[in-house]
Enzyme design. Sequence first.
Site, PDB file in Angstrom:
ATOM      1  N   LYS A  96       0.813  -1.031   0.092  1.00  0.00           N
ATOM      2  CA  LYS A  96       0.209   0.230   0.109  1.00  0.00           C
ATOM      3  C   LYS A  96       0.925   1.121   0.087  1.00  0.00           C
ATOM      4  CE  LYS A  96      -3.290   2.994   0.478  1.00  0.00           C
ATOM      5  NZ  LYS A  96      -4.286   3.135  -0.254  1.00  0.00           N
TER       6      LYS A  96
ATOM      7  N   CYS B 128      -3.908  10.961   1.413  1.00  0.00           N
ATOM      8  CA  CYS B 128      -3.221   9.962   1.334  1.00  0.00           C
ATOM      9  C   CYS B 128      -2.097   9.907   0.618  1.00  0.00           C
ATOM     10  CB  CYS B 128      -4.008   8.780   0.131  1.00  0.00           C
ATOM     11  SG  CYS B 128      -5.722   8.404   0.854  1.00  0.00           S
TER      12      CYS B 128
HETATM   13  N1  SAJ Z   1      -1.928  14.765  -8.984  1.00  0.00           N
HETATM   14  C1  SAJ Z   1      -1.197  15.623  -9.917  1.00  0.00           C
HETATM   15  N2  SAJ Z   1      -0.743  15.085 -11.258  1.00  0.00           N
HETATM   16  C2  SAJ Z   1      -1.145  13.937 -11.520  1.00  0.00           C
HETATM   17  C3  SAJ Z   1      -1.989  13.148 -10.714  1.00  0.00           C
HETATM   18  C4  SAJ Z   1      -2.355  13.512  -9.325  1.00  0.00           C
HETATM   19  O1  SAJ Z   1      -0.862  16.755  -9.673  1.00  0.00           O
HETATM   20  O2  SAJ Z   1      -0.782  13.611 -12.528  1.00  0.00           O
HETATM   21  C5  SAJ Z   1      -2.513  15.572  -7.619  1.00  0.00           C
HETATM   22  C6  SAJ Z   1      -3.840  15.543  -7.482  1.00  0.00           C
HETATM   23  O3  SAJ Z   1      -4.449  17.053  -7.967  1.00  0.00           O
HETATM   24  C7  SAJ Z   1      -4.235  15.399  -6.054  1.00  0.00           C
HETATM   25  C8  SAJ Z   1      -3.047  14.404  -5.811  1.00  0.00           C
HETATM   26  O4  SAJ Z   1      -2.033  14.353  -6.803  1.00  0.00           O
HETATM   27  O5  SAJ Z   1      -3.758  16.837  -5.600  1.00  0.00           O
HETATM   28  C9  SAJ Z   1      -3.561  13.125  -5.377  1.00  0.00           C
HETATM   29  O6  SAJ Z   1      -4.752  12.619  -6.048  1.00  0.00           O
HETATM   30  P1  SAJ Z   1      -4.926  11.214  -6.978  1.00  0.00           P
HETATM   31  O7  SAJ Z   1      -6.109  11.261  -7.588  1.00  0.00           O
HETATM   32  O8  SAJ Z   1      -3.703  11.110  -7.524  1.00  0.00           O
HETATM   33  O9  SAJ Z   1      -4.866  10.221  -5.627  1.00  0.00           O
HETATM   34  P2  SAJ Z   1      -5.980  10.289  -4.436  1.00  0.00           P
HETATM   35  O10 SAJ Z   1      -5.242  10.698  -3.170  1.00  0.00           O
HETATM   36  O11 SAJ Z   1      -7.251  10.730  -4.632  1.00  0.00           O
HETATM   37  O12 SAJ Z   1      -6.122   8.718  -4.350  1.00  0.00           O
HETATM   38  C10 SAJ Z   1      -5.015   7.791  -4.137  1.00  0.00           C
HETATM   39  C11 SAJ Z   1      -4.889   6.669  -4.894  1.00  0.00           C
HETATM   40  N3  SAJ Z   1      -3.643   5.970  -4.905  1.00  0.00           N
HETATM   41  C12 SAJ Z   1      -2.976   5.834  -6.128  1.00  0.00           C
HETATM   42  O13 SAJ Z   1      -3.629   6.084  -7.399  1.00  0.00           O
HETATM   43  C13 SAJ Z   1      -1.667   4.955  -6.224  1.00  0.00           C
HETATM   44  C14 SAJ Z   1      -6.061   5.841  -4.409  1.00  0.00           C
HETATM   45  O14 SAJ Z   1      -6.079   4.646  -5.390  1.00  0.00           O
HETATM   46  C15 SAJ Z   1      -5.710   5.501  -3.136  1.00  0.00           C
HETATM   47  O15 SAJ Z   1      -6.927   4.437  -2.762  1.00  0.00           O
HETATM   48  C16 SAJ Z   1      -5.818   6.530  -2.029  1.00  0.00           C
HETATM   49  O16 SAJ Z   1      -4.828   7.436  -2.719  1.00  0.00           O
HETATM   50  C17 SAJ Z   1      -5.886   6.235  -0.955  1.00  0.00           C
HETATM   51  O17 SAJ Z   1      -6.682   6.306  -0.149  1.00  0.00           O
HETATM   52  O18 SAJ Z   1      -4.631   5.771  -0.397  1.00  0.00           O
END
Ligand code: SAJ
Length: 422
Positions: free
Chosen positions: A211, A265
């Site tokens: 994780k 997360c």
């Molecule tokens: N972000 C960027 N660039 C990107 C992708 C995301 O700047 O290319 C930013 C987003 O704007 C946001 C942050 O990163 O601020 C996180 O967003 P996210 O959509 O990547 O992830 P979360 O936090 O919504 O969910 C993540 C997920 N983990 C992964 O994709 C590895 C999800 O599957 C997990 O269940 C979750 O964390 C968790 O609860 O751990």
Amino acid sequence: MDIGADSIGQHICLLGLGYVGLPTAAMLAVNGFRVTGVDLRPEVVQAVSAGEVPIEEVGLNVLVHAAVNSGNLCAQTTTCPADVFIIAVPTPIDEQHRANLSYVESAARSIVPHLRRGNLVVLESTVPPGTTDGLLTDTLKESGLRPGDDLLVAHCPERILPGSILTELVKNDRVVGGIDQRSAERAAAIYRRIVEGQVFVTTAVVAELTKLVENASRDVGIAFANEVARISREFGADGREVIGLANRHPRVNILSPGPGVGGHCIPVDPWFLVDVAPRLARLVRTAREVNDAQPLWVAERTIAELKGIADPKVSVWGVAYKPNVDDARETPALHVLEALKANGVQVSVVDFHVKRFRYQLDDIEASVTDADCVLLLTDHREFSFFEPAAIGSRMRTRILFDTRSCLSPERWESAGFRVMTL
Ligand code: SAJ
């Protein structure tokens, strides 16, 4: 009583009715389990008991309504006896970036008086390696029962993506790690009832590490994209164009730069690895530092653009940590706002999803009136519906800084805006 494969349809007590716990409880309930959801917040218990959903998430209200109406889901503020206990409480970090496991510990302690021989306890919360077969089993031992002999204990980290929770809850593969094989198999049998993806069985520590590595991998990927944006900007180039073209290579797949990394997360979990392996997790630490510095970079570029304007005002579009959700936890927007305010910039915030925020939320007309810059931080779908000329007619200076590159630069430029991107 032993929790055998034929008795898994019995009673589950699920602790923590948040973004993870509530959808999981409802999904278990509609799949035939009798579920008591426990949350310390009376307003959450009240809402769920009425079949309502206290968070914005596509389809969740229908699922929770169905679960409550089926009679299989109820909610209360206290832990009760059950066959299976699932812990889905938050694990934030403290000021020193160390895991705060107090919610896990107190959830486990609330289970102790109700434990019976043969019970299964599953931890879904994200934790540092060694927590399941450590803090959790140590706490459960206070019941006088022995984990492994009398109790089954496993870790099944959640993997759901806010914004697509229901799809991911069902479709994603799951990893179930037990303190022994029997614990892992029994926990896996439950998840196989609600998941269409594969359920992999392993040890508790492998599940914990898996994780953390997933979220650290995404954080490192985003940090690289943010670094590319900064390097590109040094040469007057748009980082997104560079990344888009690099991604045309068959083995390159770079993520997107943004104003920083938010949510509960990705900005949190990688620190658990840094904490347990400070000399080894060098890339993980650096990625955290790069991403944490991104909001300040965005604020500095905004301030530089406003140079020479007396009493500048910025209309900030979006403070949720990502698009089309109401979640502003750990949002990078907060740091951008604080840096702008510290530099004497007046800010006015618009967000059509977030209902509560540290700063006042304004309507769009008030926000853009006499503003010198629209600073788009979150790519909520509503922002693309606005007419640039109508927005510009209310503003004092027409600058658009689109940190998500979600608006059409041509449309805004033809309405007289100077358009900036990362
Ligand atoms: N972000 C960027 N660039 C990107 C992708 C995301 O700047 O290319 C930013 C987003 O704007 C946001 C942050 O990163 O601020 C996180 O967003 P996210 O959509 O990547 O992830 P979360 O936090 O919504 O969910 C993540 C997920 N983990 C992964 O994709 C590895 C999800 O599957 C997990 O269940 C979750 O964390 C968790 O609860 O751990």
